[in-house]
Design an enzyme around this catalytic site. Structure first.
Site, PDB file in Angstrom:
ATOM      1  N   ARG A  46       7.635 -92.766  61.270  1.00  0.00           N
ATOM      2  CA  ARG A  46       7.084 -91.976  62.374  1.00  0.00           C
ATOM      3  C   ARG A  46       7.482 -92.619  63.702  1.00  0.00           C
ATOM      4  O   ARG A  46       7.811 -91.944  64.665  1.00  0.00           O
ATOM      5  CB  ARG A  46       5.558 -91.863  62.243  1.00  0.00           C
ATOM      6  N   TYR A  98       9.778 -68.505  78.189  1.00  0.00           N
ATOM      7  CA  TYR A  98       9.570 -68.323  76.751  1.00  0.00           C
ATOM      8  C   TYR A  98       8.066 -68.191  76.478  1.00  0.00           C
ATOM      9  O   TYR A  98       7.263 -68.969  77.017  1.00  0.00           O
ATOM     10  CB  TYR A  98      10.178 -69.515  76.011  1.00  0.00           C
ATOM     11  N   ASP A 172      14.333 -76.439  80.330  1.00  0.00           N
ATOM     12  CA  ASP A 172      14.506 -76.024  78.945  1.00  0.00           C
ATOM     13  C   ASP A 172      15.935 -75.489  78.837  1.00  0.00           C
ATOM     14  O   ASP A 172      16.245 -74.418  79.347  1.00  0.00           O
ATOM     15  CB  ASP A 172      13.476 -74.944  78.597  1.00  0.00           C
ATOM     16  N   LYS A 197      17.736 -73.639  67.701  1.00  0.00           N
ATOM     17  CA  LYS A 197      18.595 -72.563  68.179  1.00  0.00           C
ATOM     18  C   LYS A 197      20.073 -72.967  68.089  1.00  0.00           C
ATOM     19  O   LYS A 197      20.548 -73.265  67.027  1.00  0.00           O
ATOM     20  CB  LYS A 197      18.170 -72.171  69.584  1.00  0.00           C
TER      21      LYS A 197
END
Lengths: 390, 410
Positions: A46, A98, A172, A197
């Site tokens: 992690r 978005y 972004d 994406k």
């Protein structure tokens, strides 16, 4: 090294123990220590994992940043950046955003005491006005091209506005990808990505990333990556890294196909409006020409007849799949009002141009003749359903 | 919140009708009554892993192997993921059926084992992929198969090499390493006149740049490891036919030999297929630019790239192929020693040194051809390049600095 070369080689050194050209996947959750606290930089996956480090090095290089933190999704990445704020801090955000980012700001961070002001338009003045409306503006959140209206924002100008007022700028860059534009070079402090994406590029993985201009800027994000634990697994990282290797060749084709299709649709009298930064009619065309290497793989179009026409058109497409998400090898069609932007109330969405008739296309890598034939037959079927298209 | 709302409709409760036996949690670990909602329509092909499959009743289980009618009987014959890839390869190559095997060499082996018997004769081009030739010499001959080699440029004259017991002829175009393009239609016509089956290693064309079946080939073989996989991270082979009669022998041999493939590998290959066009497009343009640059260098005797006139058989490439890829070779001038050529390759920075080709990473490798190509005298001055997805200018700069290093050493 040029971008294409960095996409293949940075973070992808052949394995030193076997010579494997493709670095192995490190599936280990934990790491054996020589003595308590004495290890080789990794103690728990992690906190850090070599496969993840490779992806982070790769993305930092491609975006021209010093450091990167990978996350389990684009929203986890956005969330980590917003998590650096404190109650009373203000966020200035793009007018067109978005839906997931809007929801994060509106439903998660507003109730936590973060003030949010949206610019009324893509103009720098609109951002300035929004900034002035906040008591303690701290962060400027931009998308360019915006989702789904594909407005082009002046990243350099807005970054100057932000830094002049003590704000950090976050871009972004999911729609453009670093292949088309590098916001950090234009003055931004952070870049966030939904690696789901174009970077992953094959619609088969969910992921996100934050890239920072400097190492110190990423310290808090790294802390949150470990403390909140929204980290991606090595299998997913592998698919994203594998996608990055073809990012340049894919983006070239995405852009060529989208540009051609935009011109094709623009010449069709049944289509009311085509939104594509590569069209001279687009208000951000000149700015996009300066700020981006090409105009991207996304385009939006508006059919008259509102919801009914958009629904009929979307359902008639055969090569384009009706699906959320974007940036995959396959062409996708999305109806923002009912899909990606459904979380934005209609009274906010409509005045900004996200109308019921708006359709967003993510143009894939198929042969352009098949794509034009598909939109043509969908338009013809829609028209023959005697939906009011002009 | 839409997504959460849709999940609320999921019925994960036990379906009692299908769930009579499991009473204890230890049993439920193995036999679950959980039903997930149907209708999941992903853009990517699912990875379906299975060694065994289950039957609704005994009669179905003993129905024998007939995949078309019975459906799935055992993982070795392929899961839906495997068959999805097989179908796509058949479609792209213009064949009717494709069989997938664990490697390119396994594909060559499958064709040999299916088409040849003790007493048969097989013809292989002198320029073929070395393991194909070794397979014939080291293995098939032990089982009583005769193997001989013919010049790659034989064309219709290949008829001179046929024997009464010739059953199979291999073509490989362009030839491995030395890149000779063959007159496949002429060879196929001669072979068919003698009742000989024509098998082609169609890997260089990635199954799309050369339409094997339209040029007379009966069996088209690919190492999907190369352009179809495209990322140097999997091994797979394919055997594709147009004529269903050949499928029977190949399919049975494949099943007998247990040449099953992993659905995970097939999933990566399916993902590779999606970018095959854009990768080939880049590789072709980049490799041609680099090949032309190399041919202008004083150190170089010749460049063996099918799209350049200097390549043996270039006219056949021009006639029969719809494009080129990123793989080609070049030969240093006489006077350069093998040591110097190897020093050049060692001096490369971006090019990794390695076998195989068609990945996103550019590769370079040297060959000593003194013992394998009778009519050719490239010796140990040949370097093969596989041009990847890097920037063309960066690769040329790398070649340039490596050439400068051996100049300095001279």
């Amino acid at each position: 090294m040029n971008f294409e070369t960095r996409a293949i080689h940075v973070g992808q050194e052949p394995d030193s123990s076997t010579g494997a050209t493709i670095p192995p996947l490190y599936l280990s959750s934990t790491y054996t220590q020589e003595a308590p606290g004495r290890h080789r930089g990794y103690d728990y996956s992690r906190s850090g994992n070599p496969t993840r480090s490779n992806l982070e090095a790769s993305l930092a290089s491609l975006e021209g940043g010093e450091a990167c933190a990978a996350f389990a999704s684009g929203l986890a990445a956005c969330s980590a950046v917003l998590d650096t704020l404190r109650p009373g801090d203000g966020v200035v955000a793009s007018h067109d955003l978005y839906g997931g980012t809007f929801r994060l700001l509106d439903k998660i961070f507003r109730p936590l005491g973060i003030e949010v002001a949206f610019a009324e338009s893509a103009e720098t003045g609109a951002f300035e006005a929004a900034l002035r409306s906040l008591k303690r503006p701290r962060l400027l959140w931009l998308e360019s091209p915006t989702n789904p209206l594909l407005d082009i924002l002046d990243i350099a100008g807005l970054s100057r506005l932000a830094s002049g007022n003590g704000l950090v700028t976050v871009v972004d860059n999911t729609f453009a990808t670093p292949y088309l534009q590098t916001p950090i070079a234009l003055g931004a402090d952070y870049v966030v990505h939904s690696t789901t994406k174009y970077l992953g590029g094959h619609s088969d993985v969910i992921g996100g990333a934050v890239i920072a201009r400097s190492g110190p800027l990423l310290e808090r994000i790294h802390f949150l990556q470990n403390a909140r634990g929204a980290v991606p697994g090595p299998f997913d990282i592998y698919l994203i890294q594998r996608g990055i290797k073809t990012l340049p060749v894919r983006m070239q084709r995405h852009c060529e196909n989208a540009h051609f299709l935009a011109r094709y649709l623009d010449a069709n009298s049944a289509v009311r409006r085509v939104i594509y930064p590569g069209l001279p009619s687009h208000p951000g065309h000149a700015l996009a020409g300066r700020q981006m290497h090409a105009y991207g793989g996304m385009l939006s179009l508006e059919l008259e007849g509102g919801l009914e026409a958009a629904t009929a058109f979307s359902s008639q497409l055969r090569v384009f799949s009706l699906a959320e998400s974007l940036g995959g090898v396959e062409s996708l069609c999305c109806h923002p009002a009912t899909m990606t932007h459904a979380s934005i109330p209609r009274e906010l969405r409509e005045p900004r141009g996200v109308t019921d008739g708006l359709v967003r296309l993510s143009v894939g890598l198929e042969h352009i003749d098949d794509l034009t034939a598909d939109v043509q037959q969908a338009i013809e079927s829609t028209s023959s359903l005697s939906v009011a298209v002009r | 919140m839409r997504y959460i709302e849709s999940l609320a409709g999921v019925d994960c409760r036990r379906q009692k009708a299908d769930f009579r036996m499991a009473q204890n949690w230890q049993t439920k670990l193995i036999h679950s009554g959980t039903k997930v909602p149907g209708g999941f329509r992903a853009l990517s092909v699912a990875v379906e892993r299975a060694s065994t499959v289950v039957f609704p009743d005994c009669d179905s289980a003993v129905g024998g192997w007939n995949v078309d009618e019975v459906g799935y009987t055992y993982g070795i014959h392929g899961t839906p993921t495997v068959l999805a890839l097989a179908g796509r390869i058949a479609e792209l190559e213009g064949g009717t059926r494709t069989l997938l095997v664990p490697s390119g060499l396994a594909a060559l082996t499958l064709v040999d084992m299916a088409m040849l018997s003790a007493g048969s004769h097989v013809l292989i081009p002198e320029t073929a992929y070395v393991p194909n030739r070794l397979l014939a010499i080291k293995l098939l001959q032990r089982f009583g198969v005769e193997a001989s080699f013919y010049p790659a440029d034989a064309g219709a004259k290949v008829a001179e090499h046929f024997r009464p017991n010739t059953h199979l002829i291999w073509v490989e175009s362009p030839g491995s390493i030395t890149m000779e393009v063959q007159d496949v239609p002429a060879i196929a016509a001669a072979a068919h006149a003698h009742g000989v089956i024509v098998a082609m290693d169609n890997t260089w064309a990635a199954g799309v740049l050369f339409k094997a079946f339209e040029h007379g080939v009966d069996v088209s073989v690919q190492a999907l490891t190369k352009y179809v996989g495209g990322h140097s991270d999997l091994l797979l082979g394919s055997v594709t036919v147009r004529d269903e009669a050949l499928l029977e022998r190949l399919g049975e041999t494949r099943a007998r030999m247990g040449m099953s493939v992993s659905p995970d590998e097939c999933s990566l290959a399916l993902r590779g297929l999606q970018t095959l066009a854009v990768r080939l497009h880049h590789a072709e343009a980049s490799a041609l630019t680099i090949a032309k640059w190399i041919s202008s260098r004083p150190e170089v005797e010749t460049v063996l790239h099918p799209a350049l006139e200097s390549c043996p058989g270039h006219a056949f490439w021009k006639r029969d192929f719809s494009g080129a890829n990123g793989l080609f070779s070049f030969v240093f001038r006489q006077g350069f020693s093998g040591a110097e050529v190897r020093a050049f390759v060692d001096a490369l920075d971006l090019f990794e040194i390695g076998y195989s080709w068609a990945g996103t990473t550019s590769l370079a490798v040297t060959y000593n051809l003194n013992h394998t190509r009778g009519s050719l005298s490239y010796g140990d001055r040949l370097v093969r390049l596989s041009i990847g997805m890097e920037d063309t200018g960066d690769l040329i700069a790398d070649l340039k600095q490596a050439l400068a290093q051996i100049e300095t050493a001279q």
